[in-house]
Design a protein around this motif. Structure first.
Motif, PDB file in Angstrom:
ATOM      1  N   VAL A 104       0.829  -1.202   0.000  1.00  0.00           N
ATOM      2  CA  VAL A 104       0.000   0.000   0.000  1.00  0.00           C
ATOM      3  C   VAL A 104       0.863   1.252   0.000  1.00  0.00           C
ATOM      4  CG1 VAL A 104      -1.616   1.358   1.403  1.00  0.00           C
ATOM      5  CG2 VAL A 104      -1.975  -1.096   1.099  1.00  0.00           C
ATOM      6  N   MET A 105       1.858   1.258   0.866  1.00  0.00           N
ATOM      7  CA  MET A 105       2.748   2.431   0.934  1.00  0.00           C
ATOM      8  C   MET A 105       3.413   2.662  -0.407  1.00  0.00           C
ATOM      9  SD  MET A 105       4.522   2.328   4.670  1.00  0.00           S
ATOM     10  CE  MET A 105       4.563   0.646   5.276  1.00  0.00           C
ATOM     11  N   GLU A 106       3.865   1.602  -1.020  1.00  0.00           N
ATOM     12  CA  GLU A 106       4.515   1.701  -2.326  1.00  0.00           C
ATOM     13  C   GLU A 106       3.612   2.436  -3.312  1.00  0.00           C
ATOM     14  OE1 GLU A 106       5.265  -2.139  -3.955  1.00  0.00           O
ATOM     15  OE2 GLU A 106       5.564  -1.357  -5.972  1.00  0.00           O
ATOM     16  N   GLU A 107       2.315   2.078  -3.298  1.00  0.00           N
ATOM     17  CA  GLU A 107       1.382   2.699  -4.243  1.00  0.00           C
ATOM     18  C   GLU A 107       1.129   4.169  -3.897  1.00  0.00           C
ATOM     19  OE1 GLU A 107      -1.794  -0.035  -3.859  1.00  0.00           O
ATOM     20  OE2 GLU A 107      -0.843  -1.546  -5.131  1.00  0.00           O
ATOM     21  N   VAL A 108       0.923   4.444  -2.638  1.00  0.00           N
ATOM     22  CA  VAL A 108       0.637   5.820  -2.236  1.00  0.00           C
ATOM     23  C   VAL A 108       1.847   6.728  -2.474  1.00  0.00           C
ATOM     24  CG1 VAL A 108       0.034   7.328  -0.309  1.00  0.00           C
ATOM     25  CG2 VAL A 108      -1.030   5.064  -0.511  1.00  0.00           C
ATOM     26  N   LEU A 109       3.000   6.224  -2.132  1.00  0.00           N
ATOM     27  CA  LEU A 109       4.207   7.043  -2.232  1.00  0.00           C
ATOM     28  C   LEU A 109       4.669   7.223  -3.675  1.00  0.00           C
ATOM     29  CD1 LEU A 109       6.183   5.447   0.740  1.00  0.00           C
ATOM     30  CD2 LEU A 109       5.173   7.718   0.710  1.00  0.00           C
ATOM     31  N   GLY A 110       4.348   6.234  -4.496  1.00  0.00           N
ATOM     32  CA  GLY A 110       4.773   6.328  -5.885  1.00  0.00           C
ATOM     33  C   GLY A 110       6.260   6.118  -6.086  1.00  0.00           C
ATOM     34  N   VAL A 111       6.852   5.353  -5.204  1.00  0.00           N
ATOM     35  CA  VAL A 111       8.257   4.985  -5.407  1.00  0.00           C
ATOM     36  C   VAL A 111       8.351   3.458  -5.444  1.00  0.00           C
ATOM     37  CG1 VAL A 111       9.050   7.080  -4.239  1.00  0.00           C
ATOM     38  CG2 VAL A 111       8.849   4.944  -2.961  1.00  0.00           C
ATOM     39  N   SER A 112       9.509   2.969  -5.828  1.00  0.00           N
ATOM     40  CA  SER A 112       9.658   1.528  -6.038  1.00  0.00           C
ATOM     41  C   SER A 112       9.546   0.748  -4.733  1.00  0.00           C
ATOM     42  CB  SER A 112      11.009   1.230  -6.675  1.00  0.00           C
ATOM     43  OG  SER A 112      12.042   1.393  -5.732  1.00  0.00           O
ATOM     44  N   GLN A 113       9.188  -0.503  -4.858  1.00  0.00           N
ATOM     45  CA  GLN A 113       9.066  -1.371  -3.689  1.00  0.00           C
ATOM     46  C   GLN A 113      10.395  -1.457  -2.936  1.00  0.00           C
ATOM     47  OE1 GLN A 113      10.515  -4.874  -3.706  1.00  0.00           O
ATOM     48  NE2 GLN A 113      10.112  -4.677  -1.522  1.00  0.00           N
ATOM     49  N   ALA A 114      11.457  -1.600  -3.685  1.00  0.00           N
ATOM     50  CA  ALA A 114      12.771  -1.718  -3.051  1.00  0.00           C
ATOM     51  C   ALA A 114      13.083  -0.468  -2.222  1.00  0.00           C
ATOM     52  CB  ALA A 114      13.845  -1.922  -4.105  1.00  0.00           C
ATOM     53  N   ASN A 115      12.756   0.669  -2.796  1.00  0.00           N
ATOM     54  CA  ASN A 115      13.055   1.933  -2.122  1.00  0.00           C
ATOM     55  C   ASN A 115      12.243   2.089  -0.837  1.00  0.00           C
ATOM     56  OD1 ASN A 115      12.800   5.405  -2.455  1.00  0.00           O
ATOM     57  ND2 ASN A 115      14.744   4.315  -2.344  1.00  0.00           N
TER      58      ASN A 115
END
Lengths: 94, 94
Positions: A41-52
């Motif tokens: 979810v955070m990945e989607e909201v933040l708009g940065v890569s999963q790794a990051n």
DNA sequence: TTAGTATATTAAGTTATTCGAATATTTGAA
DNA sequence: TTCAAATATTCGAATAACTTAATATACTAA
């Protein structure tokens, strides 16, 4: 309080602030603050890569600012150090 | 509030925190907080080189956290952004 | 088992911070 | 003037932080 203790405080506090001195990590903390979102979810909201996201979370975890809880497939995060909430409040009220 | 505004806030706040996320700069801010010490005094109290103190002060000045006032030979510093006082309070009360 | 989803870790390249050393600037006093 | 004291700036080297890409791990479901 002697000089050494003071020194340690400054260094410890500097480490704490440095951990939060990044736009993505500030955003993460704000997300975690109310809910207990999983990484996806955070990945989607933040708009940065999963790794990051994961790297930033690892950093916050190592400084005991957040803690993780695995539920099956996913890992959800929550605030561990309540001090960070005070900091966020301070930043929020203009 | 749209995404862009949020983003800007995170970045601005991150810059603010980063400016303070250094043991020497935290110490400087604490020194400046009560008195309005000149560079020479800070240099002695902090135990770091004159150039280094000056560099940290320049950084804090550029972020509008402190401001300088020349009095004859010396330059004294004081807090410009009162927000930093709230932050220091937050760090202080354990 | 195998495949798929979610998360974490590692490595490599780039950029940013930090500090010391050298030098410049500003001011006051002789 | 000239000198000395206080402060600021610049430069270079070392280190740290950041990002992307690739890979590894953990779990679920078929």
């Amino acid at each position: 309080m002697n000089t050494v203790e003071n020194n340690n405080n400054y260094e410890e506090n500097a480490r704490f602030l440095k951990a939060l001195a990044h736009p993505t990590r500030l955003h993460i903390v704000e997300l975690i603050r109310d809910k207990e979102p999983c990484v996806k979810v955070m990945e989607e909201v933040l708009g940065v890569s999963q790794a990051n996201v994961s790297q930033h979370l690892t950093l916050l975890r190592h400084l005991n600012i957040v803690e993780a809880k695995r539920t099956g497939n996913q890992v959800c995060y929550r605030i561990k150090n309540p001090r960070v909430l005070k900091l966020m409040d301070m930043l929020t009220d203009q």
